[in-house]
Design an enzyme around this catalytic site. Structure first.
Site, PDB file in Angstrom:
ATOM      1  N   ASN A  92      47.551  34.563  44.221  1.00 53.14           N
ATOM      2  CA  ASN A  92      48.516  34.823  45.290  1.00 53.14           C
ATOM      3  C   ASN A  92      49.871  34.207  44.964  1.00 53.14           C
ATOM      4  OD1 ASN A  92      46.341  35.976  46.560  1.00 53.14           O
ATOM      5  ND2 ASN A  92      45.927  34.210  47.881  1.00 53.14           N
ATOM      6  N   HIS A 109      49.798  33.996  38.843  1.00 52.56           N
ATOM      7  CA  HIS A 109      50.675  35.178  38.914  1.00 52.56           C
ATOM      8  C   HIS A 109      52.034  34.831  39.482  1.00 52.56           C
ATOM      9  CE1 HIS A 109      46.985  38.056  38.874  1.00 52.56           C
ATOM     10  NE2 HIS A 109      47.295  37.614  37.687  1.00 52.56           N
ATOM     11  N   CYS A 117      65.468  32.908  35.901  1.00 54.26           N
ATOM     12  CA  CYS A 117      66.740  33.469  35.395  1.00 54.26           C
ATOM     13  C   CYS A 117      66.473  34.179  34.076  1.00 54.26           C
ATOM     14  CB  CYS A 117      67.766  32.348  35.173  1.00 54.26           C
ATOM     15  SG  CYS A 117      69.313  32.986  34.474  1.00 54.26           S
ATOM     16  N   GLY A 175      38.122  35.962  48.237  1.00 58.51           N
ATOM     17  CA  GLY A 175      39.120  36.916  48.709  1.00 58.51           C
ATOM     18  C   GLY A 175      39.811  37.702  47.634  1.00 58.51           C
ATOM     19  N   ASN A 201      33.686  36.682  50.027  1.00 54.84           N
ATOM     20  CA  ASN A 201      34.606  37.806  50.182  1.00 54.84           C
ATOM     21  C   ASN A 201      34.223  38.616  51.415  1.00 54.84           C
ATOM     22  OD1 ASN A 201      36.922  38.873  48.647  1.00 54.84           O
ATOM     23  ND2 ASN A 201      35.737  40.778  48.643  1.00 54.84           N
ATOM     24  N   LEU A 202      35.209  39.344  51.965  1.00 55.42           N
ATOM     25  CA  LEU A 202      34.885  40.110  53.183  1.00 55.42           C
ATOM     26  C   LEU A 202      33.816  41.147  52.903  1.00 55.42           C
ATOM     27  CD1 LEU A 202      35.729  40.437  56.144  1.00 55.42           C
ATOM     28  CD2 LEU A 202      37.325  42.219  55.432  1.00 55.42           C
ATOM     29  N   GLU A 203      33.925  41.743  51.705  1.00 53.29           N
ATOM     30  CA  GLU A 203      32.916  42.754  51.319  1.00 53.29           C
ATOM     31  C   GLU A 203      32.667  42.626  49.825  1.00 53.29           C
ATOM     32  OE1 GLU A 203      35.252  45.782  52.978  1.00 53.29           O
ATOM     33  OE2 GLU A 203      36.574  45.979  51.252  1.00 53.29           O
TER      34      GLU A 203
HETATM   35  C1  BV8 Z   1      47.725  40.934  31.255  1.00 55.72           C
HETATM   36  C2  BV8 Z   1      51.714  39.356  41.165  1.00 55.72           C
HETATM   37  C3  BV8 Z   1      47.658  40.473  28.930  1.00 55.72           C
HETATM   38  C4  BV8 Z   1      52.820  40.150  41.696  1.00 55.72           C
HETATM   39  C5  BV8 Z   1      49.866  40.753  40.394  1.00 55.72           C
HETATM   40  C6  BV8 Z   1      42.377  48.028  31.613  1.00 55.72           C
HETATM   41  C7  BV8 Z   1      41.333  47.137  31.592  1.00 55.72           C
HETATM   42  C8  BV8 Z   1      41.552  45.776  31.751  1.00 55.72           C
HETATM   43  C9  BV8 Z   1      42.843  45.295  31.966  1.00 55.72           C
HETATM   44  C10 BV8 Z   1      43.866  46.189  31.999  1.00 55.72           C
HETATM   45  C11 BV8 Z   1      43.649  47.546  31.814  1.00 55.72           C
HETATM   46  N1  BV8 Z   1      44.857  48.171  31.910  1.00 55.72           N
HETATM   47  C12 BV8 Z   1      45.814  47.232  32.136  1.00 55.72           C
HETATM   48  C13 BV8 Z   1      45.227  46.034  32.172  1.00 55.72           C
HETATM   49  C14 BV8 Z   1      45.860  44.752  32.373  1.00 55.72           C
HETATM   50  C15 BV8 Z   1      46.285  44.581  33.834  1.00 55.72           C
HETATM   51  C16 BV8 Z   1      45.188  44.970  34.804  1.00 55.72           C
HETATM   52  O1  BV8 Z   1      44.257  44.227  35.019  1.00 55.72           O
HETATM   53  N2  BV8 Z   1      45.334  46.159  35.398  1.00 55.72           N
HETATM   54  C17 BV8 Z   1      44.345  46.600  36.360  1.00 55.72           C
HETATM   55  C18 BV8 Z   1      45.045  47.390  37.449  1.00 55.72           C
HETATM   56  C19 BV8 Z   1      43.295  47.415  35.606  1.00 55.72           C
HETATM   57  N3  BV8 Z   1      46.556  43.179  33.965  1.00 55.72           N
HETATM   58  C20 BV8 Z   1      47.759  42.705  33.631  1.00 55.72           C
HETATM   59  O2  BV8 Z   1      48.688  43.387  33.270  1.00 55.72           O
HETATM   60  C21 BV8 Z   1      47.884  41.192  33.663  1.00 55.72           C
HETATM   61  N4  BV8 Z   1      48.414  40.763  32.399  1.00 55.72           N
HETATM   62  O3  BV8 Z   1      46.648  41.494  31.203  1.00 55.72           O
HETATM   63  O4  BV8 Z   1      48.377  40.417  30.150  1.00 55.72           O
HETATM   64  C22 BV8 Z   1      47.009  39.159  28.741  1.00 55.72           C
HETATM   65  C23 BV8 Z   1      45.757  38.897  29.306  1.00 55.72           C
HETATM   66  C24 BV8 Z   1      45.168  37.664  29.102  1.00 55.72           C
HETATM   67  C25 BV8 Z   1      45.820  36.702  28.357  1.00 55.72           C
HETATM   68  C26 BV8 Z   1      47.063  36.993  27.806  1.00 55.72           C
HETATM   69  C27 BV8 Z   1      47.668  38.214  28.003  1.00 55.72           C
HETATM   70  C28 BV8 Z   1      48.833  40.739  34.741  1.00 55.72           C
HETATM   71  C29 BV8 Z   1      48.280  41.129  36.102  1.00 55.72           C
HETATM   72  C30 BV8 Z   1      49.105  40.457  37.185  1.00 55.72           C
HETATM   73  C31 BV8 Z   1      49.732  41.489  38.070  1.00 55.72           C
HETATM   74  N5  BV8 Z   1      50.371  40.827  39.197  1.00 55.72           N
HETATM   75  N6  BV8 Z   1      50.450  40.070  41.385  1.00 55.72           N
HETATM   76  C32 BV8 Z   1      52.708  40.373  43.171  1.00 55.72           C
HETATM   77  O5  BV8 Z   1      51.898  39.719  43.847  1.00 55.72           O
HETATM   78  O6  BV8 Z   1      53.462  41.216  43.649  1.00 55.72           O
HETATM   79  S1  BV8 Z   1      48.393  41.515  40.711  1.00 55.72           S
HETATM   80  C33 BV8 Z   1      47.935  41.458  42.358  1.00 55.72           C
HETATM   81  O7  BV8 Z   1      46.732  42.222  42.505  1.00 55.72           O
HETATM   82  C34 BV8 Z   1      47.494  40.101  42.804  1.00 55.72           C
HETATM   83  O8  BV8 Z   1      48.219  39.059  42.266  1.00 55.72           O
HETATM   84  C35 BV8 Z   1      46.062  39.996  42.403  1.00 55.72           C
HETATM   85  O9  BV8 Z   1      45.929  39.375  41.172  1.00 55.72           O
HETATM   86  C36 BV8 Z   1      45.665  41.385  42.151  1.00 55.72           C
HETATM   87  C37 BV8 Z   1      44.380  41.710  42.825  1.00 55.72           C
HETATM   88  O10 BV8 Z   1      44.593  41.584  44.137  1.00 55.72           O
HETATM   89  P1  BV8 Z   1      43.577  40.748  45.062  1.00 55.72           P
HETATM   90  O11 BV8 Z   1      44.147  39.403  45.213  1.00 55.72           O
HETATM   91  O12 BV8 Z   1      42.174  40.842  44.582  1.00 55.72           O
HETATM   92  O13 BV8 Z   1      43.769  41.571  46.382  1.00 55.72           O
HETATM   93  P2  BV8 Z   1      43.123  42.968  46.730  1.00 55.72           P
HETATM   94  O14 BV8 Z   1      43.921  43.561  47.839  1.00 55.72           O
HETATM   95  O15 BV8 Z   1      42.888  43.761  45.482  1.00 55.72           O
HETATM   96  O16 BV8 Z   1      41.690  42.557  47.302  1.00 55.72           O
HETATM   97  C38 BV8 Z   1      41.623  41.772  48.482  1.00 55.72           C
HETATM   98  C39 BV8 Z   1      40.186  41.333  48.611  1.00 55.72           C
HETATM   99  O17 BV8 Z   1      40.100  40.455  49.718  1.00 55.72           O
HETATM  100  C40 BV8 Z   1      39.263  42.501  48.899  1.00 55.72           C
HETATM  101  O18 BV8 Z   1      38.116  42.377  48.070  1.00 55.72           O
HETATM  102  C41 BV8 Z   1      38.892  42.321  50.369  1.00 55.72           C
HETATM  103  O19 BV8 Z   1      37.536  42.697  50.626  1.00 55.72           O
HETATM  104  C42 BV8 Z   1      39.027  40.844  50.546  1.00 55.72           C
HETATM  105  N7  BV8 Z   1      39.392  40.440  51.906  1.00 55.72           N
HETATM  106  C43 BV8 Z   1      40.204  41.089  52.783  1.00 55.72           C
HETATM  107  N8  BV8 Z   1      40.266  40.385  53.937  1.00 55.72           N
HETATM  108  C44 BV8 Z   1      39.500  39.276  53.764  1.00 55.72           C
HETATM  109  C45 BV8 Z   1      38.937  39.309  52.479  1.00 55.72           C
HETATM  110  N9  BV8 Z   1      38.109  38.353  52.022  1.00 55.72           N
HETATM  111  C46 BV8 Z   1      37.816  37.338  52.858  1.00 55.72           C
HETATM  112  N10 BV8 Z   1      38.321  37.226  54.115  1.00 55.72           N
HETATM  113  C47 BV8 Z   1      39.147  38.179  54.596  1.00 55.72           C
HETATM  114  N11 BV8 Z   1      39.638  38.060  55.848  1.00 55.72           N
END
Ligand code: BV8
Length: 233
Positions: A92, A109, A117, A175, A201-203
Site C-alpha cells: 500500500n 511499492h 525528483c 488483504g 483476507n475477505l475472500e
Molecule cells: C516488477 C503502486 C521486476 C502504485 C502497484 C506476468 C507474470 C508475472 C509478473 C508479471 C507478468 N507481467 C508483468 C509482470 C510484472 C508485474 C505484475 O505482477 N503484473 C501483474 C498485473 C501480472 N509486476 C511489476 O511490474 C512489478 N515490478 O515485476 O519488476 C522485478 C521483480 C522482482 C525483482 C526485481 C525486479 C511492480 C508492481 C507494482 C505495481 N504498483 N501499486 C499505486 O498504488 O498506484 S500495484 C497495486 O496492485 C498495489 O500496490 C498492489 O501491489 C497490487 C495488488 O493490489 P492488492 O493490494 O492485492 O489489492 P487488490 O484490490 O488487488 O485486492 C484487494 C484484496 O483485499 C482482495 O483480495 C479483497 O478480497 C481483499 N479485501 C477487500 N476488502 C477487505 C479485504 N480483505 C480483508 N478485509 C477487507 N475489509
C-alpha cells in the site's frame, strides 16, 4: 497458534478497505475507473503526466479523510508487544500503517506522501499536489513524480524483504488479491524456506491454495483476533 519467533507480514489494499480507501480489483475499485496502463506505468506517465499527477494528487488528498482501522492498530500492538522479530511489508502507498502506530514499515511499492525528483533523484516528504509542477526542494527543477513503484518498475527494499523471508517461521498475507508480482510470489518462497503461511483476507485470494491456513472475513476482525492469538501463545 504454535510459538513463533520471526514473522513477516505482507499487507495489501484490503487492510485499508474498511478505512474507506478503494482497493484495486474489488468492484468499484481503482482499476475499474482508470486503466493500469494509463495511470500506473512509466509509459502512461510519459504519455499524459497531468492525468497521472492528478490521479495521485487525488489519492494523496483523500488520505486526510480516512483513519486507520482496527487491523492497522492491531499490527502496531503486535510490533510493540511481540518479543520476536517482525517485518511489516506493505504494497500500500497510503500512510495508515504509520498513523495506526506501526514504526517499522517496508513500503515496497512506495508512498503517496513522498515525491521523487526525476532530475536529481531526491526523495522528499510530500503532502500536497504535483500537477502544478512544484520545484524539487533540493534542485528546484519542476520535475517531481509520485514516489510509487509502477508496473514494470523494480519494487523497493527487495533485499531487505528477501533477508527477512529467509529466516522467518511465519508468513502472514493480509488483504491482498495475490495478483501482482513479486509480492504475490512471497508465499511460495516462504513455504519453500520452511515457514508456516497464513492468509487473512475477505475472500480467497488467487494464491489461497498455497497457504497452510486461510481465514476469510474483514481484516478489522481477523487481524486483531490473530494478534491476540500470537501474543497470548
Ligand atoms: C516488477 C503502486 C521486476 C502504485 C502497484 C506476468 C507474470 C508475472 C509478473 C508479471 C507478468 N507481467 C508483468 C509482470 C510484472 C508485474 C505484475 O505482477 N503484473 C501483474 C498485473 C501480472 N509486476 C511489476 O511490474 C512489478 N515490478 O515485476 O519488476 C522485478 C521483480 C522482482 C525483482 C526485481 C525486479 C511492480 C508492481 C507494482 C505495481 N504498483 N501499486 C499505486 O498504488 O498506484 S500495484 C497495486 O496492485 C498495489 O500496490 C498492489 O501491489 C497490487 C495488488 O493490489 P492488492 O493490494 O492485492 O489489492 P487488490 O484490490 O488487488 O485486492 C484487494 C484484496 O483485499 C482482495 O483480495 C479483497 O478480497 C481483499 N479485501 C477487500 N476488502 C477487505 C479485504 N480483505 C480483508 N478485509 C477487507 N475489509
Amino acid at each position: 497458534m504454535t510459538q513463533v519467533s520471526r514473522i513477516v507480514i505482507l499487507t495489501g489494499a484490503g487492510i485499508s478497505a474498511e478505512s474507506g480507501i478503494d482497493t484495486f480489483r474489488d468492484s468499484g475499485g481503482l482499476w475499474e475507473k482508470h486503466s493500469i496502463e494509463d495511470v500506473a506505468t512509466p509509459e502512461g506517465f510519459a504519455r499524459d503526466p497531468d492525468l497521472v499527477l492528478g490521479f495521485y494528487d487525488a489519492r494523496r488528498a483523500a488520505l486526510a479523510d480516512v483513519e486507520p482501522n482496527a487491523a492497522h492498530t492491531a499490527l502496531a500492538r503486535l510490533e510493540r508487544d511481540f518479543s520476536g522479530d517482525l517485518l511489516l511489508v506493505t504494497q500500500n502507498v497510503d500512510d495508515l500503517h504509520e498513523r495506526g502506530g506501526s514504526t517499522t514499515i517496508c513500503h515496497m511499492h512506495g508512498e503517496l506522501k513522498s515525491a521523487l525528483c526525476t532530475s536529481c533523484g531526491t526523495r522528499s516528504p510530500w503532502e500536497t499536489t504535483m500537477i502544478d509542477r512544484p520545484p524539487c526542494p533540493v534542485c528546484q527543477a519542476p520535475t517531481l513524480r509520485p514516489d510509487v513503484v509502477w508496473f514494470g518498475e523494480i519494487p523497493y527494499q527487495m533485499r531487505r524483504i528477501e533477508e527477512a523471508m529467509m529466516g522467518c517461521d511465519l508468513f502472514v498475507s493480509i488483504g491482498t488479491s495475490g495478483a501482482v508480482y513479486p509480492a504475490a510470489g512471497f508465499v511460495q518462497q516462504a513455504k519453500r524456506l520452511g515457514a508456516r503461511t497464513l492468509e487473512l483476507n475477505l475472500e480467497p485470494s488467487e494464491g489461497t491454495s498455497i497457504f497452510h491456513e486461510a481465514r476469510h472475513g474483514p481484516a478489522s476482525e481477523l487481524v486483531p483476533a490473530w494478534v491476540e492469538e500470537v501474543l497470548g501463545a
